[in-house]
Each structure stands twice: as structure tokens, then as C-alpha cells.
Design a protein around this motif. Structure first.
Motif, PDB file in Angstrom:
ATOM      1  N   ARG A  50      -6.602  39.889   3.172  1.00  0.00           N
ATOM      2  CA  ARG A  50      -6.983  40.550   1.917  1.00  0.00           C
ATOM      3  C   ARG A  50      -7.907  41.724   2.202  1.00  0.00           C
ATOM      4  O   ARG A  50      -7.773  42.805   1.595  1.00  0.00           O
ATOM      5  N   VAL A  51      -8.831  41.532   3.117  1.00  0.00           N
ATOM      6  CA  VAL A  51      -9.748  42.613   3.497  1.00  0.00           C
ATOM      7  C   VAL A  51      -8.961  43.806   4.030  1.00  0.00           C
ATOM      8  O   VAL A  51      -9.276  44.959   3.706  1.00  0.00           O
ATOM      9  N   TYR A  52      -7.923  43.557   4.815  1.00  0.00           N
ATOM     10  CA  TYR A  52      -7.088  44.657   5.320  1.00  0.00           C
ATOM     11  C   TYR A  52      -6.424  45.410   4.167  1.00  0.00           C
ATOM     12  O   TYR A  52      -6.414  46.648   4.143  1.00  0.00           O
ATOM     13  N   LEU A  53      -5.875  44.679   3.203  1.00  0.00           N
ATOM     14  CA  LEU A  53      -5.231  45.333   2.059  1.00  0.00           C
ATOM     15  C   LEU A  53      -6.217  46.221   1.312  1.00  0.00           C
ATOM     16  O   LEU A  53      -5.888  47.345   0.924  1.00  0.00           O
ATOM     17  N   TYR A  54      -7.431  45.732   1.120  1.00  0.00           N
ATOM     18  CA  TYR A  54      -8.435  46.517   0.405  1.00  0.00           C
ATOM     19  C   TYR A  54      -8.958  47.674   1.256  1.00  0.00           C
ATOM     20  O   TYR A  54      -9.152  48.785   0.752  1.00  0.00           O
ATOM     21  N   ALA A  55      -9.204  47.417   2.521  1.00  0.00           N
ATOM     22  CA  ALA A  55      -9.818  48.436   3.381  1.00  0.00           C
ATOM     23  C   ALA A  55      -8.938  49.664   3.529  1.00  0.00           C
ATOM     24  O   ALA A  55      -9.440  50.788   3.589  1.00  0.00           O
ATOM     25  N   THR A  56      -7.626  49.462   3.602  1.00  0.00           N
ATOM     26  CA  THR A  56      -6.744  50.627   3.732  1.00  0.00           C
ATOM     27  C   THR A  56      -6.829  51.523   2.504  1.00  0.00           C
ATOM     28  O   THR A  56      -6.751  52.755   2.613  1.00  0.00           O
ATOM     29  N   VAL A  57      -7.022  50.925   1.338  1.00  0.00           N
ATOM     30  CA  VAL A  57      -7.171  51.729   0.121  1.00  0.00           C
ATOM     31  C   VAL A  57      -8.503  52.468   0.130  1.00  0.00           C
ATOM     32  O   VAL A  57      -8.572  53.659  -0.192  1.00  0.00           O
ATOM     33  N   PHE A  58      -9.574  51.776   0.510  1.00  0.00           N
ATOM     34  CA  PHE A  58     -10.878  52.441   0.580  1.00  0.00           C
ATOM     35  C   PHE A  58     -10.852  53.580   1.600  1.00  0.00           C
ATOM     36  O   PHE A  58     -11.481  54.621   1.399  1.00  0.00           O
ATOM     37  N   TRP A  59     -10.143  53.383   2.704  1.00  0.00           N
ATOM     38  CA  TRP A  59     -10.037  54.447   3.700  1.00  0.00           C
ATOM     39  C   TRP A  59      -9.286  55.638   3.117  1.00  0.00           C
ATOM     40  O   TRP A  59      -9.699  56.781   3.256  1.00  0.00           O
ATOM     41  N   ALA A 151     -15.139  51.473   5.097  1.00  0.00           N
ATOM     42  CA  ALA A 151     -13.969  50.868   4.469  1.00  0.00           C
ATOM     43  C   ALA A 151     -13.937  49.359   4.653  1.00  0.00           C
ATOM     44  O   ALA A 151     -13.654  48.608   3.715  1.00  0.00           O
ATOM     45  N   LEU A 152     -14.236  48.886   5.866  1.00  0.00           N
ATOM     46  CA  LEU A 152     -14.243  47.451   6.123  1.00  0.00           C
ATOM     47  C   LEU A 152     -15.365  46.772   5.357  1.00  0.00           C
ATOM     48  O   LEU A 152     -15.167  45.712   4.747  1.00  0.00           O
ATOM     49  N   ARG A 153     -16.542  47.354   5.371  1.00  0.00           N
ATOM     50  CA  ARG A 153     -17.680  46.773   4.651  1.00  0.00           C
ATOM     51  C   ARG A 153     -17.394  46.659   3.155  1.00  0.00           C
ATOM     52  O   ARG A 153     -17.641  45.615   2.544  1.00  0.00           O
ATOM     53  N   LEU A 154     -16.845  47.710   2.547  1.00  0.00           N
ATOM     54  CA  LEU A 154     -16.542  47.664   1.118  1.00  0.00           C
ATOM     55  C   LEU A 154     -15.452  46.650   0.823  1.00  0.00           C
ATOM     56  O   LEU A 154     -15.475  45.988  -0.220  1.00  0.00           O
ATOM     57  N   ALA A 155     -14.487  46.527   1.731  1.00  0.00           N
ATOM     58  CA  ALA A 155     -13.405  45.563   1.530  1.00  0.00           C
ATOM     59  C   ALA A 155     -13.937  44.131   1.565  1.00  0.00           C
ATOM     60  O   ALA A 155     -13.522  43.283   0.767  1.00  0.00           O
ATOM     61  N   VAL A 156     -14.852  43.859   2.486  1.00  0.00           N
ATOM     62  CA  VAL A 156     -15.473  42.534   2.544  1.00  0.00           C
ATOM     63  C   VAL A 156     -16.256  42.281   1.259  1.00  0.00           C
ATOM     64  O   VAL A 156     -16.161  41.203   0.652  1.00  0.00           O
ATOM     65  N   ARG A 157     -17.013  43.266   0.822  1.00  0.00           N
ATOM     66  CA  ARG A 157     -17.759  43.124  -0.424  1.00  0.00           C
ATOM     67  C   ARG A 157     -16.832  42.899  -1.601  1.00  0.00           C
ATOM     68  O   ARG A 157     -17.103  42.056  -2.480  1.00  0.00           O
ATOM     69  N   ALA A 158     -15.716  43.621  -1.640  1.00  0.00           N
ATOM     70  CA  ALA A 158     -14.762  43.455  -2.736  1.00  0.00           C
ATOM     71  C   ALA A 158     -14.198  42.041  -2.760  1.00  0.00           C
ATOM     72  O   ALA A 158     -14.032  41.437  -3.834  1.00  0.00           O
ATOM     73  N   ASP A 159     -13.910  41.491  -1.594  1.00  0.00           N
ATOM     74  CA  ASP A 159     -13.334  40.148  -1.571  1.00  0.00           C
ATOM     75  C   ASP A 159     -14.343  39.090  -1.964  1.00  0.00           C
ATOM     76  O   ASP A 159     -13.961  38.010  -2.430  1.00  0.00           O
ATOM     77  N   PHE A 163     -18.328  44.304  -5.025  1.00  0.00           N
ATOM     78  CA  PHE A 163     -17.825  45.677  -5.134  1.00  0.00           C
ATOM     79  C   PHE A 163     -16.471  45.595  -5.832  1.00  0.00           C
ATOM     80  O   PHE A 163     -15.745  44.612  -5.642  1.00  0.00           O
ATOM     81  N   PRO A 164     -16.112  46.606  -6.637  1.00  0.00           N
ATOM     82  CA  PRO A 164     -14.831  46.543  -7.353  1.00  0.00           C
ATOM     83  C   PRO A 164     -13.630  46.473  -6.410  1.00  0.00           C
ATOM     84  O   PRO A 164     -13.556  47.205  -5.429  1.00  0.00           O
ATOM     85  N   VAL A 165     -12.697  45.587  -6.729  1.00  0.00           N
ATOM     86  CA  VAL A 165     -11.464  45.492  -5.954  1.00  0.00           C
ATOM     87  C   VAL A 165     -10.613  46.723  -6.253  1.00  0.00           C
ATOM     88  O   VAL A 165     -10.444  47.098  -7.408  1.00  0.00           O
ATOM     89  N   PRO A 166     -10.085  47.394  -5.218  1.00  0.00           N
ATOM     90  CA  PRO A 166      -9.312  48.622  -5.454  1.00  0.00           C
ATOM     91  C   PRO A 166      -7.916  48.337  -5.998  1.00  0.00           C
ATOM     92  O   PRO A 166      -7.428  47.204  -5.921  1.00  0.00           O
TER      93      PRO A 166
END
Length: 239
Positions: A50-59, A151-159, A163-166
Motif C-alpha cells: 500500500r505504501v508503494y501505491l501511495y508513494a508513487t503518487v506522491f512522487w 514520498a515514502l514518508r508521506l506514504a507511510v503517514r497516509a497508511d 496524512f491524506p491518502v492520495p
């Protein structure tokens, strides 16, 4: 004596075709996925995906807000490196790394770089992956560093809800947009007991080897909370 359950290897963490369809197929990524699948319980494996899915969007968005922007899409090499960073960001909690003296973030970063080096990855790529993994529990630092670390940090926070999920449809395609995307994640990457499993794994290692949980660190906070209330059976109070 404070006892924390040992996180056992996964084995049951199946990955469906839709999820596999967004995972890079480079040999280094396939090895990283294989290592994570063999080493982690399903809850932490699914969290990493899940973190990977989110991190790619944040990137791709290249910002720290939840407002849409229009940056350039990352090149495939960057997506490959992002996958490695995400799938290995919690690998250091695995019992396979119990002999390592470093905190789990550094252990995971070292493991990722050692694997990447065997595939001839560049020093620049390895440094970026190392920083992203090692700093993913460092609030206020990873966000300011930018790039993959942010990107990774925000993705972890989102999960974990801070932080808002992208919107996954912005990057992964129409089938991931709106409600359908969240239903797909809930079905193929369920949360299970991620907060408890991850917290217990970090504490188990920190109690066994105190150097893995230094003061003023996230692992140190989790160990301190466990010591303060050793009979607590729920999610670690410092998580």
C-alpha cells in the motif's frame, strides 16, 4: 520479564493479479518482493505494498499537499527504486535480521543497498533508497529532504492516518480511481493487524537488543511504552 510475540514469516500473504500488475518486473524488484514475502507477516507485506501505491503518487505530484499538480511522470528507473524502498522499508523487523545490531530502519536500508549493488545499480540510486528507508520514521526530516524520502514518508503517514491518502487514479489508472480503488485495496491488501504486528516486532527486537531501540527514536518510544505497561496486549501505546 517482558514478552512480545515473535513475528513469523508470512507464507499466507498472497498477492493478486491486479496488485502484481503495478509492481515493476525488473529482476531486482522481483527479488525484493520474494524476500519480503518470505520474511514478513502478511500484515506488514500488505502495508509495504500500500505504501508503494501511495508513494508513487506522491512522487509524481512532487508536492506535500493534497492538492493536484501536474509534474512530469517519473521515469521507470525511479519507479523501480521506489518499489525497492517501499517493499524493504520495514524488512528490518523480520526475525531474519535479529543478528543485526542496527535499528530496523538502518537494517532495511542496508539490506536494500546490498541487494541493489549485486544488480549493478548506481551509487546515486542506492543512496536515495538508503536515505528514504533509514529516515521513514523521522518526522520533519524526510518531508523536508524531498524526493523519494519525502514520498515514502508521506506514504507511510497516509497508511497510518496522519496524512491524506492520495487519489490512486492519478497514477495507477482508471481502475484505481475513486471508490473502486479503495475497494480493491481493502480486498487485495487488507490491513489485518498491521499496527499491532509492526509495533510488536519492533519492540521484540528492541527488548532483545537494546541498541536496536536507541532513546529519542521511534523504536525507543515503542520499547519504553511496553516497559511502562508490560501487561498491555493491544496496539503499542506509542505507535
Amino acid at each position: 520479564m517482558i514478552m512480545v510475540p515473535i513475528v513469523s514469516p508470512s507464507g499466507e500473504g498472497t498477492i493478486g493479479a491486479t496488485i502484481r500488475g503495478v509492481i515493476p518486473t525488473d529482476p531486482v524488484c522481483m527479488e525484493a518482493l520474494s524476500v519480503a514475502h518470505a520474511s514478513l507477516p502478511a500484515s506488514i507485506l500488505y502495508h509495504s505494498l500500500r505504501v508503494y501505491l501511495y508513494a508513487t503518487v506522491f512522487w509524481e505530484r512532487n508536492d506535500t499537499s493534497d492538492e493536484p499538480v501536474s509534474p512530469l511522470r517519473p521515469v521507470p528507473a525511479m519507479i523501480r527504486n521506489m518499489f525497492i524502498a517501499c517493499i524493504f522499508h520495514d524488512i528490518g523487523v523480520s526475525a531474519a535480521y535479529d543478528g543485526n545490531q542496527e535499528r530496523f530502519e538502518v537494517t532495511g536500508a542496508d539490506a536494500a543497498v546490498n541487494m541493489m549493488r549485486r544488480y549493478g545499480e548506481s551509487e546515486e540510486s542506492m543512496r536515495e533508497v538508503w536515505l528514504a528507508i533509514s529516515l521513514h520514521t523521522s518526522p520533519g526530516i524526510a518531508e523536508r529532504l524531498g524526493g523519494m524520502a519525502r514520498a515514502l514518508r508521506l506514504a507511510v503517514r497516509a497508511d497510518f492516518g496522519s496524512f491524506p491518502v492520495p487519489d490512486l487514479g492519478n497514477f495507477h489508472g482508471e481502475e484505481w480511481a475513486s471508490a473502486a480503488g479503495w475497494e480493491l485495496i481493502d480486498k487485495e491488501l487488507p490491513r489485518l493487524d498491521i499496527e499491532k504486528d509492526l509495533g510488536d516486532a519492533v519492540v521484540r527486537a528492541g527488548l532483545d537488543r537494546p541498541e536496536k531501540a536507541p532513546p529519542a527514536s521511534w523504536p525507543g518510544d515503542l520499547v519504553r511504552a511496553k516497559k511502562e505497561d508490560p501487561d498491555w496486549e493491544g496496539v503499542n501505546k506509542a505507535f
